[in-house]
Design an enzyme around this catalytic site. Structure first.
Site, PDB file in Angstrom:
ATOM      1  N   LYS A 119       0.842  -1.198   0.000  1.00  0.00           N
ATOM      2  CA  LYS A 119       0.000   0.000   0.000  1.00  0.00           C
ATOM      3  C   LYS A 119       0.878   1.249   0.000  1.00  0.00           C
ATOM      4  CE  LYS A 119      -3.991   1.876   2.611  1.00  0.00           C
ATOM      5  NZ  LYS A 119      -4.845   1.666   3.815  1.00  0.00           N
ATOM      6  N   SER A 134      -9.853   1.725   2.804  1.00  0.00           N
ATOM      7  CA  SER A 134      -8.958   2.506   1.988  1.00  0.00           C
ATOM      8  C   SER A 134      -7.942   1.667   1.208  1.00  0.00           C
ATOM      9  CB  SER A 134      -8.202   3.519   2.844  1.00  0.00           C
ATOM     10  OG  SER A 134      -7.330   2.880   3.747  1.00  0.00           O
ATOM     11  N   SER A 186      -9.977  -0.621   7.012  1.00  0.00           N
ATOM     12  CA  SER A 186      -9.368  -0.414   5.688  1.00  0.00           C
ATOM     13  C   SER A 186      -8.674  -1.629   5.092  1.00  0.00           C
ATOM     14  CB  SER A 186      -8.376   0.747   5.738  1.00  0.00           C
ATOM     15  OG  SER A 186      -9.063   1.963   5.711  1.00  0.00           O
TER      16      SER A 186
END
Lengths: 95, 498
Positions: free
Chosen positions: B79, B154, B178
């Site tokens: 990420k 997210s 997330s």
């Protein structure tokens, strides 16, 4: 609780954010909506309840106070938006 | 044998048997990214050269008979909020568009040490603020099950990448759901470890008392393998906890002396829960019973306060953490900070520079949360909002403590709804926040949670089921997850992406 656009402008200044007139109107509406929603927490009886800042509470974490290598200056300055050979440059702080 | 379809175990077997090399595996994933990422927007500006070089080095060491780490040669995508030295780490924000950290996050060091090959960085909501990956400055990631839909957020890019076999595994971060929510919406496994289990050093801070790094995978063993590598105390993160790291993979097949006790909270079945998700959870409870577990009803009476508490605590911490982006030391600086209004004429140039830089650098969701956080911490309001939210936070954790006296794990939904359309919720911040209703409590309480593939809707979208366990009971959590996985085949379903 209802925030006026003046209140929201004051928050924006505290947060160092610059909002245009349209943004100010939008954020005022949205932040009021969210504040109204979170207002429901006022109904919860929390008398005698200690605030909990971390789910897993860890206290007094110590380490040896020892000197170790730090970031070389060139790397520390590597992401500076504006710099000279030894420092970060910003607009004049004292007028 | 095809590396693209393999789990981490399958990749390691393939390397060991010589079916394929790490270089061949990385090349297969790189080709897959090249072919499919255009429509998914999950992986950001990927250049395979460095990953291929890493893979060749591992292959060479393997050929020479060296001892290799537990993830040797396994590609993993990261990420975009986890720092890698010299590599762009932007949090999908204009603010950090050109930021290259001068250091590696601890999890990255540990992955390197374990022999993993970093496969590139992944799309996400800006600064991890969002539940749909739509607040990214690089545009939304897409759900491989239906390109019109969001993969969640997210960590939407991470979930989409693993679901579409662009990467076998990925690291994300979970502040209010997330990792788990996008895992649910894309039909993969996503684990949020206990707060303090994994070092946050080098994870760009959003809400420091809630953030935790964790893995995505296709099966429970994948996340167990990655957790074993990234978990553990780190002197660079004083909130990382000094506890032994068990062999999580071994825990999966271990046989406890008594049946698993599963709790189902009555509060989970509330308004807003999609009926197909509800049926999947009830069916999962039957699966656990059929596998010899006991299922009992529990109560988490304060869980209904989790979303309002979360949307005070998280923005409060965010407003403080994101104060560092002021255009001085790193990040975006505005070129033009001349006064735009009469009020601004009275402000010093330095303050105007900071305000203009932040206004240009942050998108609307980040701006909204900074404003909200600044307000709930401001003089005269902190007691009413922030301190009250922290008290409610303790009540939420006490509920879990009480429940875990009688059950080993809590079963429930991960997301109240399956994947929704891109654009469907973006204009209504509060509707987006409500998506965290089942995931936020674990972050507030610090406990671990995992989302597993638990069904498909009639229209063919994945449904996630969530298990939660007491703090540091990841072994129990993963074992319970494996019981469900062994009895079902939902984790083998893949989107028909061509």
């Amino acid at each position: 609780m209802n925030l006026s656009s003046e209140d929201v402008a004051k928050v924006a200044l505290l947060a160092r954010l610059r909002l245009g007139p349209e943004e100010l109107a939008t954020y005022t509406e949205q932040i009021n909506e969210i504040i109204h929603y979170v207002e429901q927490l006022q109904q919860v009886d929390t008398a005698g309840v200690e605030p909990l800042a971390h789910g897993v509470e860890v206290r007094n974490v110590f380490r040896e106070d020892r000197r170790h290598e730090s970031l070389p200056r060139e790397q520390a300055l590597g992401n500076a938006p504006k710099r000279n050979h030894e420092a970060f440059l910003v607009p004049a702080v004292l007028q | 044998m095809d590396p693209l379809g393999a789990t981490i175990s399958g990749l390691l077997d393939g390397f060991a048997s010589g079916a394929f090399s790490s270089e061949e595996a990385v090349r297969a994933f790189a080709d897959r990214i090249e072919a499919h990422n255009g429509k998914l927007n999950a992986v950001l500006d990927f250049d395979p050269a460095h990953a291929l070089e890493q893979a060749r080095a591992i292959d060479a060491r393997r050929a020479q008979g060296h001892d290799l780490g537990p993830l040797a040669g396994v590609p993993i995508a990261i990420k975009d909020n986890i720092c890698r030295r010299g590599e762009l780490t932007t949090c999908c924000s204009r603010m950090l568009a050109s930021y290259r950290p001068p250091f590696d996050a601890t999890v990255i060091r540990r992955l390197h040490h374990a022999g993993a090959v970093i496969l590139g960085r992944l799309n996400m909501d800006e600064f991890a603020m969002g539940s749909s990956n739509e607040t990214s400055c690089f545009g939304p990631a897409r759900n491989p099950w239906d390109l019109e839909r969001s993969p969640g957020g997210s960590s939407g890019g991470a979930a989409a990448a693993v679901a579409a076999s662009l990467a076998p595994t990925a690291l994300g971060s979970d502040t209010g759901g997330s990792i788990r929510q996008p895992a649910a919406l894309t039909g993969v496994v996503g684990l949020k470890p206990t707060y303090g289990r994994v070092s946050r050093y080098g994870l760009v801070a959003f809400a420091s008392s809630l953030d935790q790094i964790g893995p995505f995978g296709r099966e429970v063993a994948d996340v167990a393998r990655v957790l074993s590598v990234i978990a553990g105390r780190d002197p660079m993160d004083s909130t990382s906890v000094d506890r032994d790291v068990p062999d999580y993979l071994a825990a999966l097949e271990s046989k406890p002396d008594r049946p698993l006790r599963v709790g189902l909270a009555r509060e989970f079945f509330s308004e807003g829960l999609d009926p197909e998700v509800e049926s999947a959870i009830r069916e999962a409870a039957r699966v656990f019973e059929a596998e010899g577990a006991t299922v009992s009803e529990i109560s988490l009476p304060n869980s209904k306060h989790a979303i309002p508490a979360y949307y005070i605590v998280a923005p409060a911490e965010a407003s403080s953490n994101l104060a560092r982006y002021d255009g001085t030391i790193f990040g975006h600086r505005a070129e033009d900070f001349e006064p735009k209004t009469d009020a601004e004429k009275d402000l010093p140039a330095l303050i105007r520079m900071m305000m203009a830089s932040r206004a240009e650098g942050f998108g609307p969701e980040v701006t909204r949360r900074i404003m909200l956080g600044t307000f709930v911490l401001s003089a005269g309001y902190a007691d009413r909002y922030y301190v009250q939210a922290l008290k409610v936070r303790r009540l939420i954790r006490d509920d879990f403590d009480r429940a875990f006296q009688n059950v080993d794990v809590i079963l429930g939904p991960t997301s109240p709804v399956p994947a929704f359309k891109v654009g469907e919720k973006l204009s209504d911040p509060l509707a987006m926040y409500l998506l965290d209703v089942y995931t936020g409590p674990a972050n507030l309480a610090g406990i671990p949670g995992i989302s597993l593939p638990g069904g498909l809707t009639k229209s063919g979208l994945p449904i996630g089921i969530q298990l939660q366990a007491p703090a540091f009971a990841e072994e129990t959590l993963l074992r319970a997850a494996r019981i469900f996985e062994r009895a079902t085949d939902w984790h083998t379903k893949r989107p028909g992406l061509v």
